[in-house]
Scaffold this motif. Structure first.
Motif, PDB file in Angstrom:
ATOM      1  N   THR A  77      31.821  55.263  51.586  1.00 34.82           N
ATOM      2  CA  THR A  77      32.837  55.268  52.953  1.00 34.82           C
ATOM      3  C   THR A  77      33.199  56.381  54.021  1.00 34.82           C
ATOM      4  O   THR A  77      33.695  55.846  54.616  1.00 34.82           O
ATOM      5  N   THR A  78      31.496  57.088  53.604  1.00 35.66           N
ATOM      6  CA  THR A  78      31.050  57.811  54.680  1.00 35.66           C
ATOM      7  C   THR A  78      31.492  56.826  56.010  1.00 35.66           C
ATOM      8  O   THR A  78      30.676  55.582  55.713  1.00 35.66           O
ATOM      9  N   GLY A  79      31.747  57.011  56.775  1.00 36.88           N
ATOM     10  CA  GLY A  79      31.492  56.747  58.808  1.00 36.88           C
ATOM     11  C   GLY A  79      33.042  55.907  58.661  1.00 36.88           C
ATOM     12  O   GLY A  79      32.955  55.202  59.544  1.00 36.88           O
ATOM     13  N   LEU A  80      33.573  55.840  57.529  1.00 39.15           N
ATOM     14  CA  LEU A  80      34.218  54.338  58.197  1.00 39.15           C
ATOM     15  C   LEU A  80      35.855  55.457  58.165  1.00 39.15           C
ATOM     16  O   LEU A  80      35.947  56.379  57.838  1.00 39.15           O
ATOM     17  N   THR A  81      36.764  54.774  59.318  1.00 42.26           N
ATOM     18  CA  THR A  81      37.847  55.323  59.287  1.00 42.26           C
ATOM     19  C   THR A  81      38.993  54.811  58.110  1.00 42.26           C
ATOM     20  O   THR A  81      38.782  54.251  57.375  1.00 42.26           O
ATOM     21  N   GLU A  82      40.250  55.515  58.361  1.00 44.75           N
ATOM     22  CA  GLU A  82      41.364  56.146  57.439  1.00 44.75           C
ATOM     23  C   GLU A  82      41.556  54.260  56.794  1.00 44.75           C
ATOM     24  O   GLU A  82      41.749  53.400  56.091  1.00 44.75           O
ATOM     25  N   GLU A  83      41.830  54.008  58.345  1.00 47.85           N
ATOM     26  CA  GLU A  83      42.589  51.975  57.940  1.00 47.85           C
ATOM     27  C   GLU A  83      41.714  51.430  56.945  1.00 47.85           C
ATOM     28  O   GLU A  83      41.653  50.511  56.593  1.00 47.85           O
ATOM     29  N   GLN A  84      39.727  51.287  57.755  1.00 53.81           N
ATOM     30  CA  GLN A  84      38.786  50.717  56.900  1.00 53.81           C
ATOM     31  C   GLN A  84      38.512  50.287  55.394  1.00 53.81           C
ATOM     32  O   GLN A  84      39.172  50.202  54.600  1.00 53.81           O
ATOM     33  N   ILE A  85      38.896  52.058  54.943  1.00 52.33           N
ATOM     34  CA  ILE A  85      39.424  52.910  53.882  1.00 52.33           C
ATOM     35  C   ILE A  85      40.089  51.909  53.015  1.00 52.33           C
ATOM     36  O   ILE A  85      40.375  51.372  52.495  1.00 52.33           O
ATOM     37  N   ASP A  86      41.549  51.888  53.931  1.00 51.77           N
ATOM     38  CA  ASP A  86      42.496  51.233  53.355  1.00 51.77           C
ATOM     39  C   ASP A  86      42.910  49.762  52.923  1.00 51.77           C
ATOM     40  O   ASP A  86      42.750  49.473  51.965  1.00 51.77           O
ATOM     41  N   ILE A  87      42.348  49.331  54.547  1.00 51.49           N
ATOM     42  CA  ILE A  87      41.649  47.803  53.871  1.00 51.49           C
ATOM     43  C   ILE A  87      40.693  47.573  52.668  1.00 51.49           C
ATOM     44  O   ILE A  87      41.092  46.804  52.442  1.00 51.49           O
ATOM     45  N   MET A  88      39.841  48.219  52.633  1.00 48.58           N
ATOM     46  CA  MET A  88      39.144  47.749  51.076  1.00 48.58           C
ATOM     47  C   MET A  88      39.541  48.509  49.502  1.00 48.58           C
ATOM     48  O   MET A  88      39.067  47.434  48.951  1.00 48.58           O
ATOM     49  N   HIS A  89      40.461  49.208  50.251  1.00 48.66           N
ATOM     50  CA  HIS A  89      40.998  49.258  48.941  1.00 48.66           C
ATOM     51  C   HIS A  89      42.501  48.214  48.137  1.00 48.66           C
ATOM     52  O   HIS A  89      42.229  47.494  48.102  1.00 48.66           O
ATOM     53  N   GLU A  90      42.418  47.552  49.629  1.00 46.29           N
ATOM     54  CA  GLU A  90      43.781  46.539  49.188  1.00 46.29           C
ATOM     55  C   GLU A  90      42.898  44.932  48.503  1.00 46.29           C
ATOM     56  O   GLU A  90      43.059  44.445  48.159  1.00 46.29           O
ATOM     57  N   LEU A  91      41.929  45.299  50.146  1.00 46.63           N
ATOM     58  CA  LEU A  91      40.395  44.210  49.338  1.00 46.63           C
ATOM     59  C   LEU A  91      40.435  44.373  47.563  1.00 46.63           C
ATOM     60  O   LEU A  91      40.961  43.203  46.613  1.00 46.63           O
ATOM     61  N   SER A  92      39.804  45.727  47.752  1.00 45.25           N
ATOM     62  CA  SER A  92      39.393  45.805  45.805  1.00 45.25           C
ATOM     63  C   SER A  92      40.660  44.918  44.619  1.00 45.25           C
ATOM     64  O   SER A  92      40.397  44.331  44.206  1.00 45.25           O
ATOM     65  N   SER A  93      41.420  45.757  45.077  1.00 46.68           N
ATOM     66  CA  SER A  93      43.326  45.371  44.451  1.00 46.68           C
ATOM     67  C   SER A  93      43.307  43.709  44.684  1.00 46.68           C
ATOM     68  O   SER A  93      43.396  43.164  43.581  1.00 46.68           O
ATOM     69  N   THR A  94      43.261  43.509  45.054  1.00 46.44           N
ATOM     70  CA  THR A  94      43.565  41.314  45.811  1.00 46.44           C
ATOM     71  C   THR A  94      42.389  41.280  44.855  1.00 46.44           C
ATOM     72  O   THR A  94      42.642  40.434  44.510  1.00 46.44           O
ATOM     73  N   LEU A  95      41.224  41.347  44.911  1.00 47.44           N
ATOM     74  CA  LEU A  95      39.928  41.069  44.123  1.00 47.44           C
ATOM     75  C   LEU A  95      39.782  40.895  42.600  1.00 47.44           C
ATOM     76  O   LEU A  95      40.422  40.102  42.145  1.00 47.44           O
ATOM     77  N   HIS A  96      40.801  41.780  42.464  1.00 45.94           N
ATOM     78  CA  HIS A  96      40.062  42.300  40.460  1.00 45.94           C
ATOM     79  C   HIS A  96      42.399  41.592  40.926  1.00 45.94           C
ATOM     80  O   HIS A  96      42.449  40.763  39.644  1.00 45.94           O
ATOM     81  N   ASN A  97      43.241  41.426  41.191  1.00 42.30           N
ATOM     82  CA  ASN A  97      44.308  40.477  41.161  1.00 42.30           C
ATOM     83  C   ASN A  97      44.193  39.446  40.366  1.00 42.30           C
ATOM     84  O   ASN A  97      44.479  38.347  39.725  1.00 42.30           O
ATOM     85  N   MET A  98      42.974  38.537  42.333  1.00 43.73           N
ATOM     86  CA  MET A  98      42.624  37.316  41.481  1.00 43.73           C
ATOM     87  C   MET A  98      41.770  37.557  40.674  1.00 43.73           C
ATOM     88  O   MET A  98      41.634  35.794  39.722  1.00 43.73           O
ATOM     89  N   ASN A  99      40.929  37.986  40.012  1.00 43.79           N
ATOM     90  CA  ASN A  99      39.643  37.361  38.790  1.00 43.79           C
ATOM     91  C   ASN A  99      40.254  37.636  37.574  1.00 43.79           C
ATOM     92  O   ASN A  99      40.196  37.352  36.328  1.00 43.79           O
ATOM     93  N   SER A 100      41.995  38.623  38.135  1.00 47.92           N
ATOM     94  CA  SER A 100      42.202  38.596  35.919  1.00 47.92           C
ATOM     95  C   SER A 100      43.035  37.842  35.794  1.00 47.92           C
ATOM     96  O   SER A 100      43.707  37.539  35.032  1.00 47.92           O
ATOM     97  N   GLY A 101      44.128  36.603  37.401  1.00 52.72           N
ATOM     98  CA  GLY A 101      43.882  35.660  36.336  1.00 52.72           C
ATOM     99  C   GLY A 101      45.835  35.779  37.025  1.00 52.72           C
ATOM    100  O   GLY A 101      46.085  34.838  36.920  1.00 52.72           O
ATOM    101  N   SER A 102      45.606  37.103  37.632  1.00 55.79           N
ATOM    102  CA  SER A 102      46.868  37.275  37.963  1.00 55.79           C
ATOM    103  C   SER A 102      48.402  36.554  39.102  1.00 55.79           C
ATOM    104  O   SER A 102      49.309  36.818  39.397  1.00 55.79           O
TER     105      SER A 102
END
Length: 127
Positions: A77-102
């Motif tokens: 995440t070097t070079g990313l803003t805090e907002e961009q890092i937050d977006i990456m966290h949200e995206l990762s969590s969402t993809l994980h949830n979608m892949n787990s079937g929840s």
């Protein structure tokens, strides 16, 4: 550098549910309250080393696995803003949830995250 995609609380919850244990049952096994297990699963508290060791024994996994070091890929995440890092966290969590079937279908939350990603990309392309 921050690691994207590791969520101890989510991992603990998945292991507990896979073992068909309630928070109370897991807490009883290691001598902590149901509320403390909830705090661990919601990343509101970090368990001490001894407790993590107990989790590893109960779920028959390695400490490295619980620490997110086995079979883990990271995104720098070097070079990313805090907002961009937050977006990456949200995206990762969402993809994980979608892949787990929840969350098999796109939810309002998914659309909001897509909107944030689109807005961020639009912002970067029009500087």
């Amino acid at each position: 550098m921050e690691i994207i995609g590791y969520d101890f609380g989510l991992l603990l919850r998945e292991l507990r549910e896979k073992a068909n244990l309630t928070q109370k049952q897991l807490g009883n096994k290691i001598g902590v309250s149901e509320g403390m297990i909830s705090r661990y699963e919601n990343n509101m508290s970090e368990p001490p080393f001894e407790t993590v060791r107990d989790f590893a024994a109960i779920f028959n996994v390695s400490m490295d696995y619980l620490a997110g070091m086995e079979k883990q890929r990271s995104i720098p995440t070097t070079g990313l803003t805090e907002e961009q890092i937050d977006i990456m966290h949200e995206l990762s969590s969402t993809l994980h949830n979608m892949n787990s079937g929840s969350k098999p279908k796109l939810t309002q939350e998914n659309y909001e995250i897509l909107g944030k990603i689109t807005a961020e990309l639009f912002k970067q392309n029009h500087k």
